[in-house]
Scaffold this motif. Structure first.
Motif, PDB file in Angstrom:
ATOM      1  N   LEU A 189       0.868  -1.171   0.000  1.00  0.00           N
ATOM      2  CA  LEU A 189       0.000   0.000   0.000  1.00  0.00           C
ATOM      3  C   LEU A 189       0.907   1.225   0.000  1.00  0.00           C
ATOM      4  O   LEU A 189       1.759   1.368   0.882  1.00  0.00           O
ATOM      5  N   GLN A 190       0.757   2.077  -0.999  1.00  0.00           N
ATOM      6  CA  GLN A 190       1.613   3.254  -1.060  1.00  0.00           C
ATOM      7  C   GLN A 190       0.808   4.495  -1.383  1.00  0.00           C
ATOM      8  O   GLN A 190      -0.317   4.408  -1.880  1.00  0.00           O
ATOM      9  N   ILE A 191       1.408   5.649  -1.081  1.00  0.00           N
ATOM     10  CA  ILE A 191       0.747   6.932  -1.297  1.00  0.00           C
ATOM     11  C   ILE A 191       1.609   7.793  -2.206  1.00  0.00           C
ATOM     12  O   ILE A 191       2.825   7.893  -2.031  1.00  0.00           O
ATOM     13  N   CYS A 192       0.948   8.396  -3.192  1.00  0.00           N
ATOM     14  CA  CYS A 192       1.619   9.283  -4.146  1.00  0.00           C
ATOM     15  C   CYS A 192       0.833  10.586  -4.248  1.00  0.00           C
ATOM     16  O   CYS A 192      -0.377  10.621  -4.007  1.00  0.00           O
ATOM     17  N   ARG A 193       1.545  11.640  -4.628  1.00  0.00           N
ATOM     18  CA  ARG A 193       0.910  12.939  -4.817  1.00  0.00           C
ATOM     19  C   ARG A 193       1.757  13.756  -5.788  1.00  0.00           C
ATOM     20  O   ARG A 193       2.978  13.808  -5.655  1.00  0.00           O
ATOM     21  N   ASP A 194       1.110  14.362  -6.771  1.00  0.00           N
ATOM     22  CA  ASP A 194       1.807  15.218  -7.733  1.00  0.00           C
ATOM     23  C   ASP A 194       2.996  14.506  -8.379  1.00  0.00           C
ATOM     24  O   ASP A 194       4.092  15.043  -8.472  1.00  0.00           O
ATOM     25  N   LYS A 196       4.800  12.231  -7.251  1.00  0.00           N
ATOM     26  CA  LYS A 196       5.860  11.907  -6.311  1.00  0.00           C
ATOM     27  C   LYS A 196       5.438  10.728  -5.445  1.00  0.00           C
ATOM     28  O   LYS A 196       4.301  10.656  -4.983  1.00  0.00           O
ATOM     29  N   PHE A 197       6.365   9.822  -5.228  1.00  0.00           N
ATOM     30  CA  PHE A 197       6.165   8.721  -4.292  1.00  0.00           C
ATOM     31  C   PHE A 197       6.503   9.204  -2.890  1.00  0.00           C
ATOM     32  O   PHE A 197       7.582   9.763  -2.666  1.00  0.00           O
ATOM     33  N   TYR A 198       5.596   8.996  -1.933  1.00  0.00           N
ATOM     34  CA  TYR A 198       5.825   9.440  -0.565  1.00  0.00           C
ATOM     35  C   TYR A 198       6.328   8.304   0.317  1.00  0.00           C
ATOM     36  O   TYR A 198       7.396   8.391   0.898  1.00  0.00           O
ATOM     37  N   PHE A 199       5.574   7.266   0.451  1.00  0.00           N
ATOM     38  CA  PHE A 199       6.074   6.115   1.196  1.00  0.00           C
ATOM     39  C   PHE A 199       5.135   4.931   0.951  1.00  0.00           C
ATOM     40  O   PHE A 199       4.033   5.089   0.410  1.00  0.00           O
TER      41      PHE A 199
END
Length: 309
Positions: A189-194, A196-199
Motif C-alpha cells: 500500500l503506497q501513497i503518491c501525490r503530484d 511523487k512517491f511518498y512512502f
C-alpha cells in the motif's frame, strides 16, 4: 542506473520487464500524448528454455534496440531511510553504502545502491535520504537475460516507482492517492501525490488470504483479512497526514478484478468512508480487456515501461 544504447529500434514504443528466478513478464507499449498507453505485445513465460522465451518474443516482434526498463519486484531490494552524511554530492553513494552494512544481510561491496530524496515533512528539519539497495550478484543475471535479447535496457526501477507511474501516467491522477497492489502472498500500500512517491507499507496479507477468508475460514489465524487491510490503510493515511501535512488521501485504488477484491473495496469504502475502486487491466492500458489480470507482475512491467523517456 542507466545503460548504454544499442542502436536504433526497428519499431517504436517502450518495453517494461519483471524478471524472477523462473519467469519473465514483459510488455511492449506505445505512449501517446494525451492518450492512454497502448499495449502492442505482451510476454509471460519462462526465463530459459525452448522457443517460448523472452529472446524469441523479442525476435518475433522485432524489438531489438527498443528502450526497456527492468522493474525489481518486492523482495529483490530494500529501502532504508538514512540521515544524509555531510559529504560532497559525488561521494554520497559511497558514504551511504557503508552505513548500510548493519542493515543488509550481505556485504556492502555486493550492494548496488541508489538514492532518492524524501518529500519534505511538515516539521522543518534536516531531511533524510531514501537509499535503495539490491544485491549485484542477483541483478547481474537479470540484466544478462535482457541484454541477450537485444533490448536496449536503459533503466532499473523499483516497484514503488512503477506504481507511481501507473497513477500519474496511465490513470492521470496527480491528487493524493493511495494504491493497493495485492500479490498471492503479500501486498503493498503506497501513497503518491503530484507524481511523487511518498512512502509505502508492506502488508502480510495477499490474495490467498482474501480467498481463504471469503469462505469463512482463517488464514494465519486471521478470520477477517478485509478488516486487517482496512486498518493498515487507515494507519498509513494517518501517518501521511500527520507527517507530511498535505491533507487527507483523496482516494484508494485497488489493482485487480474479482469478487474477493470487490468485497474488499466495498468494506474499505464503508469502514473508512474513503472513495475506493477497483482498477482493472483495461483501465491501465488500451489493448487489454477486463479478463486480463493485474494481480501479478504486469502492473510493475507496465509502470516500468511508462518510466522510459
Amino acid at each position: 542506473m542507466r545503460f548504454g544504447k544499442r542502436g536504433k529500434a526497428s519499431t517504436d514504443g517502450q518495453v517494461g520487464l519483471v524478471v524472477s528466478d523462473e519467469s519473465v513478464t514483459a510488455v511492449h507499449i506505445r505512449r501517446g500524448d494525451g492518450e492512454p498507453p497502448r499495449l502492442l505485445a505482451r510476454f509471460d513465460g519462462p526465463k530459459d528454455g525452448g522457443s517460448g522465451t523472452l529472446a524469441a518474443w523479442v525476435a518475433e516482434h522485432r524489438l531489438q534496440g527498443v528502450p526497456a526498463a527492468l522493474t525489481l519486484d518486492h523482495g529483490d531490494y530494500v529501502i532504508h531511510q538514512l540521515d544524509r552524511p555531510e559529504v560532497p554530492a559525488e561521494e554520497l553513494r559511497q558514504a551511504l553504502r557503508w552505513r548500510l552494512k548493519d542493515l543488509i544481510d550481505y556485504s556492502p561491496a555486493d550492494a548496488v545502491i541508489d538514492v532518492f530524496e524524501a518529500p519534505p515533512a511538515r516539521q522543518k528539519r534536516i531531511e533524510p535520504v531514501q537509499v535503495v539497495a539490491a544485491r549485484a550478484s542477483r541483478l547481474k543475471p537479470m540484466v544478462a537475460t535482457i541484454n541477450a535479447t537485444g533490448l536496449d535496457l536503459q533503466r532499473i526501477d523499483i516497484a514503488e516507482f512503477a506504481l507511481r507511474n501507473l497513477l500519474s501516467r496511465a490513470l492521470g491522477s496527480l491528487e493524493t492517492t493511495a494504491v493497493l497492489h495485492l500479490r498471492p502472498q503479500r501486498g503493498t500500500l503506497q501513497i503518491c501525490r503530484d507524481d511523487k512517491f511518498y512512502f509505502a507499507r508492506a502488508l502480510d496479507q495477499g490474495l490467498d488470504a482474501l480467498s481463504y477468508t471469503a469462505g469463512g475460514g482463517t488464514f494465519g489465524g486471521l478470520a477477517d483479512v478485509d478488516d486487517r487491510i482496512a486498518l493498515e490503510a487507515q494507519r498509513t493515511m494517518d501517518y501521511y497526514d500527520s507527517h507530511f501535512g498535505h491533507g487527507p488521501v483523496k482516494k484508494l485504488l485497488v489493482l485487480g478484478r474479482g469478487a474477493e477484491l470487490q468485497r474488499l473495496v466495498d468494506y474499505i469504502t464503508s469502514a473508512l468512508g474513503l472513495a475506493t475502486r477497483l482498477v482493472g487491466a483495461a483501465d491501465l492500458v488500451s489493448g487489454l480487456d477486463e479478463n486480463d489480470t493485474v494481480a501479478e507482475a504486469m502492473p510493475l512491467a507496465l509502470g516500468g515501461a511508462l518510466g522510459v523517456a
